[in-house]
Design a protein around this motif. Sequence first.
Motif, PDB file in Angstrom:
ATOM      1  N   THR A   1       0.867  -1.169   0.000  1.00 35.94           N
ATOM      2  CA  THR A   1       0.000   0.000   0.000  1.00 35.94           C
ATOM      3  C   THR A   1       0.902   1.217   0.000  1.00 35.94           C
ATOM      4  O   THR A   1       1.889   1.269   0.728  1.00 35.94           O
ATOM      5  CB  THR A   1      -0.899   0.025   1.254  1.00 35.94           C
ATOM      6  OG1 THR A   1      -1.653  -1.184   1.280  1.00 35.94           O
ATOM      7  CG2 THR A   1      -1.829   1.196   1.244  1.00 35.94           C
ATOM      8  N   GLU A   2       0.568   2.184  -0.807  1.00 38.29           N
ATOM      9  CA  GLU A   2       1.391   3.384  -0.917  1.00 38.29           C
ATOM     10  C   GLU A   2       0.480   4.602  -0.918  1.00 38.29           C
ATOM     11  O   GLU A   2      -0.545   4.622  -1.593  1.00 38.29           O
ATOM     12  CB  GLU A   2       2.188   3.320  -2.215  1.00 38.29           C
ATOM     13  CG  GLU A   2       3.079   4.504  -2.450  1.00 38.29           C
ATOM     14  CD  GLU A   2       3.842   4.383  -3.765  1.00 38.29           C
ATOM     15  OE1 GLU A   2       4.681   5.253  -4.007  1.00 38.29           O
ATOM     16  OE2 GLU A   2       3.598   3.456  -4.536  1.00 38.29           O
ATOM     17  N   GLU A   3       0.830   5.602  -0.130  1.00 43.28           N
ATOM     18  CA  GLU A   3       0.076   6.853  -0.136  1.00 43.28           C
ATOM     19  C   GLU A   3       0.794   7.861  -1.005  1.00 43.28           C
ATOM     20  O   GLU A   3       2.004   8.028  -0.912  1.00 43.28           O
ATOM     21  CB  GLU A   3      -0.089   7.398   1.284  1.00 43.28           C
ATOM     22  CG  GLU A   3      -1.171   6.714   2.047  1.00 43.28           C
ATOM     23  CD  GLU A   3      -1.606   7.508   3.262  1.00 43.28           C
ATOM     24  OE1 GLU A   3      -1.274   8.702   3.389  1.00 43.28           O
ATOM     25  OE2 GLU A   3      -2.292   6.910   4.092  1.00 43.28           O
ATOM     26  N   VAL A   4       0.044   8.518  -1.852  1.00 45.08           N
ATOM     27  CA  VAL A   4       0.600   9.496  -2.773  1.00 45.08           C
ATOM     28  C   VAL A   4      -0.127  10.812  -2.551  1.00 45.08           C
ATOM     29  O   VAL A   4      -1.348  10.844  -2.431  1.00 45.08           O
ATOM     30  CB  VAL A   4       0.405   9.043  -4.240  1.00 45.08           C
ATOM     31  CG1 VAL A   4       0.942  10.077  -5.199  1.00 45.08           C
ATOM     32  CG2 VAL A   4       1.051   7.688  -4.464  1.00 45.08           C
ATOM     33  N   ILE A   5       0.627  11.897  -2.463  1.00 50.00           N
ATOM     34  CA  ILE A   5       0.012  13.214  -2.325  1.00 50.00           C
ATOM     35  C   ILE A   5      -0.148  13.798  -3.716  1.00 50.00           C
ATOM     36  O   ILE A   5       0.809  13.966  -4.452  1.00 50.00           O
ATOM     37  CB  ILE A   5       0.860  14.148  -1.447  1.00 50.00           C
ATOM     38  CG1 ILE A   5       0.989  13.559  -0.044  1.00 50.00           C
ATOM     39  CG2 ILE A   5       0.239  15.536  -1.408  1.00 50.00           C
ATOM     40  CD1 ILE A   5       1.878  14.367   0.872  1.00 50.00           C
ATOM     41  N   GLY A   6      -1.409  14.059  -4.073  1.00 51.67           N
ATOM     42  CA  GLY A   6      -1.706  14.605  -5.390  1.00 51.67           C
ATOM     43  C   GLY A   6      -1.881  16.113  -5.328  1.00 51.67           C
ATOM     44  O   GLY A   6      -1.398  16.789  -4.417  1.00 51.67           O
ATOM     45  N   ASP A   7      -2.588  16.632  -6.302  1.00 55.07           N
ATOM     46  CA  ASP A   7      -2.871  18.068  -6.358  1.00 55.07           C
ATOM     47  C   ASP A   7      -3.673  18.499  -5.132  1.00 55.07           C
ATOM     48  O   ASP A   7      -4.487  17.752  -4.605  1.00 55.07           O
ATOM     49  CB  ASP A   7      -3.669  18.397  -7.620  1.00 55.07           C
ATOM     50  CG  ASP A   7      -2.874  18.099  -8.878  1.00 55.07           C
ATOM     51  OD1 ASP A   7      -1.635  18.023  -8.785  1.00 55.07           O
ATOM     52  OD2 ASP A   7      -3.492  17.935  -9.941  1.00 55.07           O
TER      53      ASP A   7
END
Length: 80
Positions: free
Chosen positions: A16-22
């Motif tokens: 599981t990976e958290e990505v910070i988007g716009d």
Amino acid sequence: MDKSKKLGQEPAFPFTEEVIGDNSIRYTIVSPGINKRFYTACAVIQGMMSSGKIPILSDISGIVSYSYYIADELIRQENL
């Protein structure tokens, strides 16, 4: 192990990976990866083929079936 799951169907390499988007919105990416049964069967086939005792042009479907048979037994033994 959850007995309601089919043997070997749990993921082999989940992540599981958290990505910070716009606009600082966090997205979570979940990848179950391949299942343990398929991964184990691939390793069995690789070992059988690298031994040099099985001709490349032999009954491929039989080799695959036998590798899954061995993989199932390995997974059963793991869960004893």
